[in-house]
Write an enzyme that holds these catalytic residues in place. Structure first.
Site, PDB file in Angstrom:
ATOM      1  N   LYS A 143       1.288  -1.044  -0.041  1.00  0.00           N
ATOM      2  CA  LYS A 143       0.458   0.271  -0.117  1.00  0.00           C
ATOM      3  C   LYS A 143       0.749   1.089  -0.163  1.00  0.00           C
ATOM      4  O   LYS A 143       0.628   2.884  -0.712  1.00  0.00           O
ATOM      5  CB  LYS A 143      -1.015  -0.314   0.994  1.00  0.00           C
ATOM      6  CG  LYS A 143      -2.380  -1.252   1.203  1.00  0.00           C
ATOM      7  CD  LYS A 143      -2.619  -1.392   2.148  1.00  0.00           C
ATOM      8  CE  LYS A 143      -3.857  -2.336   2.264  1.00  0.00           C
ATOM      9  NZ  LYS A 143      -4.554  -2.633   3.459  1.00  0.00           N
ATOM     10  N   ASP A 176     -10.417   3.433   4.569  1.00  0.00           N
ATOM     11  CA  ASP A 176     -10.681   2.135   4.489  1.00  0.00           C
ATOM     12  C   ASP A 176     -12.461   2.185   4.200  1.00  0.00           C
ATOM     13  O   ASP A 176     -13.256   0.708   4.234  1.00  0.00           O
ATOM     14  CB  ASP A 176     -10.888   0.951   5.246  1.00  0.00           C
ATOM     15  CG  ASP A 176      -9.428   0.205   4.981  1.00  0.00           C
ATOM     16  OD1 ASP A 176      -9.152   0.379   3.429  1.00  0.00           O
ATOM     17  OD2 ASP A 176      -9.229  -0.459   5.827  1.00  0.00           O
ATOM     18  N   GLN A 215      -4.210  -1.724   9.671  1.00  0.00           N
ATOM     19  CA  GLN A 215      -4.345  -2.262   8.969  1.00  0.00           C
ATOM     20  C   GLN A 215      -4.939  -3.923   9.759  1.00  0.00           C
ATOM     21  O   GLN A 215      -4.477  -4.236  10.683  1.00  0.00           O
ATOM     22  CB  GLN A 215      -3.271  -3.007   8.471  1.00  0.00           C
ATOM     23  CG  GLN A 215      -2.981  -4.649   7.638  1.00  0.00           C
ATOM     24  CD  GLN A 215      -3.227  -4.321   6.438  1.00  0.00           C
ATOM     25  OE1 GLN A 215      -3.475  -3.663   5.418  1.00  0.00           O
ATOM     26  NE2 GLN A 215      -3.485  -5.558   6.258  1.00  0.00           N
TER      27      GLN A 215
END
Ligand code: NDP
Length: 288
Positions: free
Chosen positions: A53, A120, A97
């Site tokens: 990422k 997200d 994450q």
């Protein structure tokens, strides 16, 4: 007749090119998008994902700031770090994450990412908006990245979603449920399947659009697919022979109209949608 293979890398590359241009435009206005990548502990798979990422951010001009708390960080301390990132004007997106270490309450932690920086799409406010959106234009600013990428891949085929029978296999909050909500917002008739579904094949055979996110290698066989269907395989299963999806690719390609490969299908889209969300967050934070 063989299925057309949907090239996720190519779709992702063209979106990333557009994003790169947008970042260059923002730079002229003094705005550099910033993404905080919060990785708790040292899980090797998570480290790989976060590195990918951050690399993708760098390639299009997004600055990433790595936050690496130790695996045993107390929950309040992690939340305090998130609150600090929420206040940091150079940070437009915050990525936590997953999975988090077991002692941390994931839902509670994610609540402390500002909904404006929730690239997200996992904040309960954004998930709630996703649930309540009847139409596409009512969706929240940020929707989860893998599901957003799935829709882009379906769109890349040119097949109209509205009015189609769509079947989603898997009901996780990360993939299955948001995919179903997005398909509904695009006016598909949606059926969801999960591990208790009886006669899975009877349901999936009705699907004009079939999205599979079960985490079971080659769960979907050729005879479970409607001829000509669009089949999106989200599954990533690491076997000795390599990465395989949740769809039996060799069988499916003889039946489906369009099919994503694993790897090279949904995977590249997930990161691309994260980049898109971060650029959008930066643009909107600057009032542009
Ligand atoms: P989860 O394990 O959270 O969810 C799996 C879902 O599949 C559950 O709803 C489960 O049902 C259902 N399921 C399991 N077995 C069967 C079965 N035999 N028949 C029907 N349904 C079944 O997984 P995720 O949603 O997080 O991920 C799914 C897959 O997608 C994984 O392979 C993951 O690695 C991959 N993935 C890929 C991404 C990418 O970027 N390419 C991103 C995220 C995930 P129940 O609810 O009843 O348990």
């Amino acid at each position: 007749m063989g299925a057309k293979i949907i090239d996720g890398k190519q779709v992702a590359a063209s979106i990333r090119q557009r994003l790169k241009e947008e970042v260059a435009e923002l730079a002229k206005k003094g705005v550099t998008p910033g993404l905080a990548t919060v990785l708790v502990g040292e899980d090797p798979a998570s480290q790989v994902y976060v590195r990918m990422k951050e690399k993708a951010c760098g390639e299009i001009g997004i600055i990433s700031k790595g936050i690496r708390p130790p695996a045993d960080i107390p929950q309040e301390e992690l939340i305090a770090q998130l609150e600090e990132l929420n206040r940091d004007p150079a940070i437009h997106g915050i990525l936590v994450q997953l999975p988090l270490p077991k002692h941390l309450n994931t839902a509670e932690v994610l609540k402390h990412v500002s909904p404006e920086k929730d690239v997200d799409g996992f904040h309960p406010l954004n998930l709630g908006k996703l649930l309540s959106a009847k139409y596409w234009d009512e969706l929240p600013k940020f929707v989860p990245c893998t599901p957003a990428g799935v829709i882009k891949l379906i769109d890349s085929t040119g097949v109209e979603i509205e009015g189609k029978q769509a079947v989603v296999v898997g009901r996780s909050i990360i993939v299955g449920k948001p995919v179903a909500m997005l398909l509904l917002a695009r006016q598909a008739t949606v059926t969801m399947c999960h591990s208790r579904t009886k006669d899975l094949g009877a349901v999936t055979r009705e699907a004009d659009i079939l999205v599979v996110a079960a985490g079971v290698p080659r769960l979907i066989k050729g005879e479970m697919i409607k001829p000509g269907a669009v089949v999106i395989d989200v599954g990533v299963n690491r076997l000795e022979e390599g990465l395989v999806g949740d769809v039996d690719f060799d069988q499916a390609k003889e039946v489906a109209g369009y099919l994503t490969p694993v790897p090279g299908g949904v995977g590249p889209m997930t990161i691309t949608m994260l980049l898109a969300n971060t650029v959008r967050a930066a643009r909107e934070a600057a009032g542009l």
